[in-house]
Design an enzyme around this catalytic site. Structure first.
Site, PDB file in Angstrom:
ATOM      1  N   PRO A  26     -18.316 -94.874  -7.284  1.00  0.00           N
ATOM      2  CA  PRO A  26     -19.348 -94.906  -8.476  1.00  0.00           C
ATOM      3  C   PRO A  26     -20.368 -93.887  -8.554  1.00  0.00           C
ATOM      4  CG  PRO A  26     -19.088 -97.276  -7.597  1.00  0.00           C
ATOM      5  CD  PRO A  26     -18.432 -96.168  -6.448  1.00  0.00           C
ATOM      6  N   ARG A  52       1.087 -85.466 -15.477  1.00  0.00           N
ATOM      7  CA  ARG A  52       1.401 -85.296 -17.067  1.00  0.00           C
ATOM      8  C   ARG A  52       1.236 -83.810 -17.334  1.00  0.00           C
ATOM      9  NH1 ARG A  52      -1.444 -86.170 -21.280  1.00  0.00           N
ATOM     10  NH2 ARG A  52       0.391 -87.397 -22.477  1.00  0.00           N
ATOM     11  N   GLU A  95     -17.391-102.689   1.596  1.00  0.00           N
ATOM     12  CA  GLU A  95     -18.687-102.563   0.866  1.00  0.00           C
ATOM     13  C   GLU A  95     -18.870-101.019   1.002  1.00  0.00           C
ATOM     14  OE1 GLU A  95     -22.346-103.394  -0.510  1.00  0.00           O
ATOM     15  OE2 GLU A  95     -20.760-104.654  -0.054  1.00  0.00           O
ATOM     16  N   ASP A 125      -3.788 -84.051 -26.881  1.00  0.00           N
ATOM     17  CA  ASP A 125      -4.461 -85.235 -26.400  1.00  0.00           C
ATOM     18  C   ASP A 125      -5.733 -85.258 -26.858  1.00  0.00           C
ATOM     19  OD1 ASP A 125      -1.854 -86.341 -25.708  1.00  0.00           O
ATOM     20  OD2 ASP A 125      -2.253 -85.627 -23.505  1.00  0.00           O
TER      21      ASP A 125
END
Length: 267
Positions: free
Chosen positions: A101, A166, A128, A181
């Site tokens: 994160p 892709r 953790e 896209d």
């Protein structure tokens, strides 16, 4: 292009190799994926890869020694396969990417950068966290999917692999598909429609395909799509409009259209 994944749960990656359009990237050989189960590099009868954190606190921390053994095996295998030497002319060392994160947000710019390279080693943490000493020694880039927490790095790794796969030649049936896209030109994608031309509603009315898309006039269709893309982006992600403006990707016609919307994202 080769990706090596260090993970406690290699079975999570099997569907990615076997279904969907990205399967073509692996079947065609443009993308290679090698899975490295971390417990194969743990010692003792219990194949332990984690322990309690120093200083106390909840959760367990992944230990550095099994990770370093796994990474050493990955580096050795990549070097052997590529025929790398130690001197000048050796292939570039694949970056080690850790999913966290606290990392750089995964966006299309980073996906394009990775898709143009020779691959990477993906580290999927659990519990953790990972002993910071291993991260400090070895990790080249930390990547995040967004401001939320997942149980491990496998889902972010799959997202990255899917996005990179892709973009490989021959994966999408139409090579121009990914160019339209969202985020490819810095904006969100426009709406799309298919058959039937009229879709009945519960109240007896119909929702029809916009007339311009049935006109056959390629210039008007292109402008309609551009304006819808601009409108959706301005209403939902004004930051992308500002970024496109700063990068000089908006034409005078684009700016006139944005001003007609009378939104805060327009000057």
């Amino acid at each position: 292009m080769r990706f090596d994944v260090i993970t406690l749960f290699p079975e999570l990656f099997a569907p990615h190799l076997e279904v969907g359009v990205t399967r073509r990237a692996y079947a065609g050989g443009s993308l290679q994926l090698k899975l490295w189960p971390l417990r194969d590099f743990a010692e003792g009868n219990y194949r332990r890869v984690d322990d309690r954190p120093f200083g106390g606190g909840p959760g367990m921390v992944m230990m550095a020694p099994p990770l370093e053994r796994a990474l050493s095996a990955v580096r050795g295998a990549r070097a052997q396969e590529a025929g790398e030497g130690e001197g000048e002319g050796a292939a570039p060392r694949a970056p080690l990417i850790h999913f966290s994160p606290t990392g750089r947000k995964l966006d299309q710019a980073l996906v394009r950068e990775l898709a143009a390279g020779s691959g990477a080693v993906l580290l999927c943490g659990r519990y953790e966290g990972i002993d910071q000493r291993f991260l400090d020694r070895h990790v080249d880039l930390e990547v995040s999917l967004g401001d939320f927490v997942l149980s491990g790095g496998e889902l972010p790794a799959l997202a990255l692999l899917d996005a990179v796969a892709r973009l490989q030649p021959g994966v999408l049936q139409d090579a121009a598909s990914h160019q339209q896209d969202s985020f490819e030109d810095g904006l969100l994608d426009c709406p799309h429609y298919s058959r039937p031309e009229q879709l009945p509603r519960a109240d007896g009315g119909v929702d029809a395909v916009p007339d311009v898309l049935l006109s056959g006039h390629h210039g008007r269709i292109a402008r309609w799509r551009r304006e819808r893309s601009l409108e959706i982006t301005a209403r939902r992600r004004a930051d992308l409009i500002e970024a496109a403006r700063a990068a000089g990707r908006l034409s005078k016609e684009d700016e006139r259209f944005l001003r007609s919307l009378k939104l805060d994202a327009t000057p």
